[in-house]
Design an enzyme around this catalytic site. Structure first.
Site, mmCIF file in Angstrom:
data_model
loop_
_atom_site.group_PDB
_atom_site.id
_atom_site.type_symbol
_atom_site.label_atom_id
_atom_site.label_comp_id
_atom_site.label_asym_id
_atom_site.label_seq_id
_atom_site.Cartn_x
_atom_site.Cartn_y
_atom_site.Cartn_z
ATOM 1 N N HIS A 3 -1.591 3.689 9.453
ATOM 2 C CA HIS A 3 -1.846 5.008 8.716
ATOM 3 C C HIS A 3 -2.696 5.960 9.701
ATOM 4 C CE1 HIS A 3 -0.805 3.943 4.786
ATOM 5 N NE2 HIS A 3 -1.141 2.651 4.981
ATOM 6 N N GLU A 15 -1.575 -2.976 9.739
ATOM 7 C CA GLU A 15 -1.100 -1.964 8.475
ATOM 8 C C GLU A 15 -2.029 -0.574 8.446
ATOM 9 O OE1 GLU A 15 0.734 -3.052 4.696
ATOM 10 O OE2 GLU A 15 0.264 -5.122 5.146
ATOM 11 N N LYS A 57 0.842 -1.434 -0.124
ATOM 12 C CA LYS A 57 -0.039 -0.154 -0.022
ATOM 13 C C LYS A 57 0.673 1.216 -0.100
ATOM 14 C CE LYS A 57 -3.586 -2.329 2.930
ATOM 15 N NZ LYS A 57 -3.923 -2.498 4.274
#
EC number: 2.6.1.121
Length: 326
Positions: free
Chosen positions: A193, A189, A119
């Protein structure tokens, strides 16, 4: 003849990928690896059996054709020499992990197709930097080939064709999962962010700490202005500068229903001077796993076509059309 494929990583995405492949005629799963071991059978692995053993015993190494080892990726590559391509369904934690896996393939002497669904912009930048080494090794590497980046980035590349200038690309995703435990690495993950969190912090969090965070947010992870590789992928092929691309979304870790419909909006100016927006919306019934794994194997098939023509090195989902796997 069916392509022989492998899956590295056997968490939520890896298991979904194995299930998806079991219904395909053009691809056959022959090797899969997790942290504790791997299984290889050149006649094909049964997805249901692999998933059952992994869920009950914690590793594919307990399968009849399995091997328990702490060096599962390197040993799987060395043993499964006839594999055409791999889907790297691995968590990119730390942020250098996927590049380190690619280097293992380069060092092994194996030649074929690798596909990732990473990503972060910085992670894809690392893969781009490895392109000359991948090319020299005879590896065709397809990067950023999940849902976003991936399916939605490719849609943006197509949508851009109507315009003389692209003003902005906005990607908003909704993900619904019944229980975060099924996608622990993906959720970590996503947490990385969030405002106030980093990859290192998310990686170091215990399951109990993740549970406590999700308890505070009612199971929702809201993400804005993410470091997402759709930006570098679209910039790399000249569609727009990366600062015109924004990615955000909502992940509901307690409800399989999507909190919002995943969509890509591209706004631009046509050659006649008109400002307009193209919108591409994914059906709410398609899961994250369906959108990621289907796309990844579509790019693996496309990558194989390039590889057979002697085209090696790195490509992204924005510059190649995926091929449908029957």
């Amino acid at each position: 003849m069916a392509l022989k494929v492998g899956i590295l990583g056997f968490g939520g995405l890896g298991q979904a990928a194995a299930k998806l492949l079991s219904a395909k005629q053009e691809m056959q799963l022959v090797v899969a690896a997790d942290k504790e071991g791997f299984a290889y059978d050149n006649q094909g692995l049964k997805a249901t059996e692999a998933i059952s053993v992994y869920q009950s015993k914690g590793s594919l190494g307990y399968l009849d054709k399995g091997i328990l080892t702490q060096n599962s990726i390197a040993e799987a590559i060395a043993m499964a020499k006839d594999v055409d391509g791999y889907f790297l369904a691995l968590p990119n934690l730390p942020n250098t992990f996927m590049a380190s896996v690619a280097k293992q393939f380069i060092a092994s002497g194996w030649k074929g197709v690798l596909v990732d669904a990473i990503k972060r912009t910085s992670a894809v930048e690392q893969m781009i930097a490895l392109s000359p080494e991948l090319e020299a090794a005879g590896i065709t590497y397809m990067s950023g080939c999940g849902a976003t980046p991936g399916l939605l980035t490719a849609a943006a590349a197509i949508a851009a064709q109507s315009f003389a200038e692209v003003h902005k690309v906005e990607i908003n995703f909704g993900v619904g999962i019944a229980n975060w435990n099924a996608y622990r690495a993906t959720i970590r993950e996503d947490i990385a962010h969030m405002s106030g969190y980093t990859v290192d912090i998310a990686q170091a969090m215990s399951d109990a700490e993740v549970e406590a965070l999700l308890e505070k947010t009612n199971g929702l992870i809201e993400l804005t202005n993410m470091e997402h590789a759709d930006d570098i992928m679209l910039e790399r092929i000249g569609i727009c500068d990366r600062d015109r691309v924004t990615v955000g979304g909502i992940v509901d870790t307690r409800n399989p229903k999507k909190p919002l419909s995943t969509n890509m909006k591209l706004t631009g100016r046509t050659f006649e001077g008109k400002i307009s927006t193209h919108t591409f919306t994914l059906g709410d019934e398609t899961s994250m796993a369906a959108n990621v794994c289907g796309t990844a194997f579509g790019y693996l098939k496309a990558g194989k076509q390039f590889h057979q023509r002697g085209i090696y090195g790195l490509m992204t989902a924005a510059e190649v059309m995926p091929a449908f796997v029957r």
